[in-house]
Scaffold this motif. Sequence first.
Motif, PDB file in Angstrom:
ATOM      1  N   LYS A   1      -7.014   8.928  -8.580  1.00 35.29           N
ATOM      2  CA  LYS A   1      -7.478   9.980  -7.503  1.00 35.29           C
ATOM      3  C   LYS A   1      -8.311  11.324  -8.051  1.00 35.29           C
ATOM      4  CE  LYS A   1      -5.985   8.206  -3.608  1.00 35.29           C
ATOM      5  NZ  LYS A   1      -6.950   7.836  -2.539  1.00 35.29           N
TER       6      LYS A   1
ATOM      7  N   GLU B   1       1.056  -0.534  -5.032  1.00 34.14           N
ATOM      8  CA  GLU B   1      -0.166   0.228  -5.127  1.00 34.14           C
ATOM      9  C   GLU B   1       0.143   1.841  -5.411  1.00 34.14           C
ATOM     10  OE1 GLU B   1      -1.896   2.132  -2.429  1.00 34.14           O
ATOM     11  OE2 GLU B   1      -3.974   2.533  -3.680  1.00 34.14           O
TER      12      GLU B   1
ATOM     13  N   GLU C   1      -4.555   3.338  -8.338  1.00 36.04           N
ATOM     14  CA  GLU C   1      -5.908   4.096  -8.062  1.00 36.04           C
ATOM     15  C   GLU C   1      -5.806   5.416  -8.615  1.00 36.04           C
ATOM     16  OE1 GLU C   1      -6.679   4.463  -3.902  1.00 36.04           O
ATOM     17  OE2 GLU C   1      -8.283   6.029  -4.333  1.00 36.04           O
TER      18      GLU C   1
ATOM     19  N   ASP D   1      -1.158   5.537  -5.903  1.00 36.67           N
ATOM     20  CA  ASP D   1      -2.325   6.613  -5.988  1.00 36.67           C
ATOM     21  C   ASP D   1      -1.729   7.310  -7.330  1.00 36.67           C
ATOM     22  OD1 ASP D   1      -3.918   5.370  -4.156  1.00 36.67           O
ATOM     23  OD2 ASP D   1      -2.495   6.298  -2.569  1.00 36.67           O
TER      24      ASP D   1
ATOM     25  N   HIS E   1       0.927  -1.112   0.010  1.00 35.45           N
ATOM     26  CA  HIS E   1       0.168   0.124  -0.057  1.00 35.45           C
ATOM     27  C   HIS E   1       0.841   1.306  -0.082  1.00 35.45           C
ATOM     28  CE1 HIS E   1      -2.855   2.887   2.278  1.00 35.45           C
ATOM     29  NE2 HIS E   1      -3.615   2.471   1.072  1.00 35.45           N
TER      30      HIS E   1
ATOM     31  N   GLN F   1      -8.097   0.527  -9.582  1.00 33.68           N
ATOM     32  CA  GLN F   1      -9.172   0.874  -8.322  1.00 33.68           C
ATOM     33  C   GLN F   1      -9.682   2.461  -8.336  1.00 33.68           C
ATOM     34  OE1 GLN F   1      -7.376   0.633  -4.431  1.00 33.68           O
ATOM     35  NE2 GLN F   1      -5.195   1.142  -5.396  1.00 33.68           N
TER      36      GLN F   1
HETATM   37 CA    CA Z   1      -4.731   4.089  -2.476  1.00 33.20          CA
END
Ligand code: CA
Length: 283
Positions: free
Chosen positions: A144, A39, A142, A41, A12, A179
């Motif tokens: 954002k 991961e 991810e 962002d 993460h 995601q």
């Molecule tokens: Ca995230």
Amino acid sequence: MPHQPEPLVIGHRGASALRPEHTMPSYETAIALGADYIEPDLVSTRDHVLVARHENEISGTTDVADHPEFAARRTTKTIDGVTVTGWFTEDFTLAELRTLRATERIPDLRPGNAAFDGLAPIPTFDEVVELAVRHGVGVYPETKHPSYFDSIGLSLEEPLLDVLGRHGRRDRHDPVFIQSFEAANLRELRETTRLPLIQLIGGSGAAYDRMVTPAGLEEIATYADGIGVATSRVVPTGSGGRLLAPTTLVRDAHRVGLDVHVWTVRDENAQLPADFRRGDPDG
Ligand code: CA
Ligand code: G3P
């Protein structure tokens, strides 16, 4: 999609307990420790390059405040209903952002990481994917604030799929999960990619409460492959942090064919003082 036989380990923000989050050393450390996926962002620069930051406002994760040449870029914006003052990635070119250095976001919690302040630049998504491919691990990007970035003409989807495609990660069974908290963003991505999509579901809020109902899960299954939920949605805690009985969410999601991923699971959360945990539950 078939359920994984073993739980996946997802680094993460990299190994954010050991190196400042979203830096190449953080991702490299996560890989060295055995993460299956890393991961990042993702937010955009002014010249439409995706970079890895948890937020597009970067005063808490870089040394931007120490750069007098950027002092005039400090501004206030309201994004997704939250008003924030600081410096924003979309107001910098990649070349300008590269002159900054990453810093630890939570030095009180992670004092050891302060030793790495000022060493690493902000990585591009391209660099993160290249690292993942080189080490044979997965990548779990991810998006954002995607609707905000759409509104200023810096759509995240196109460069996201472009970078993944250039590194040969474009097919359904490639080690990628995309995601987002924004369902509209995932629906849009569903139109253009077969890569697995994960609907993020926060620990509280009426919209998220609806998503975890059987009807909500059925709806998610029309555009996504899985859900990424706050751990409290699966194993709630009672007073004093006592673990309560697991919910039926995992079973309900599997019933409609959705994978279930949880965030965030790490030892350091157990060391948080009670007041910190209330203020920043995902650490
Ligand atoms: Ca995230
Ligand atoms: O992957 C899920 C999780 O990353 C969402 O929370 O705030 O850490 O990006 P956040």
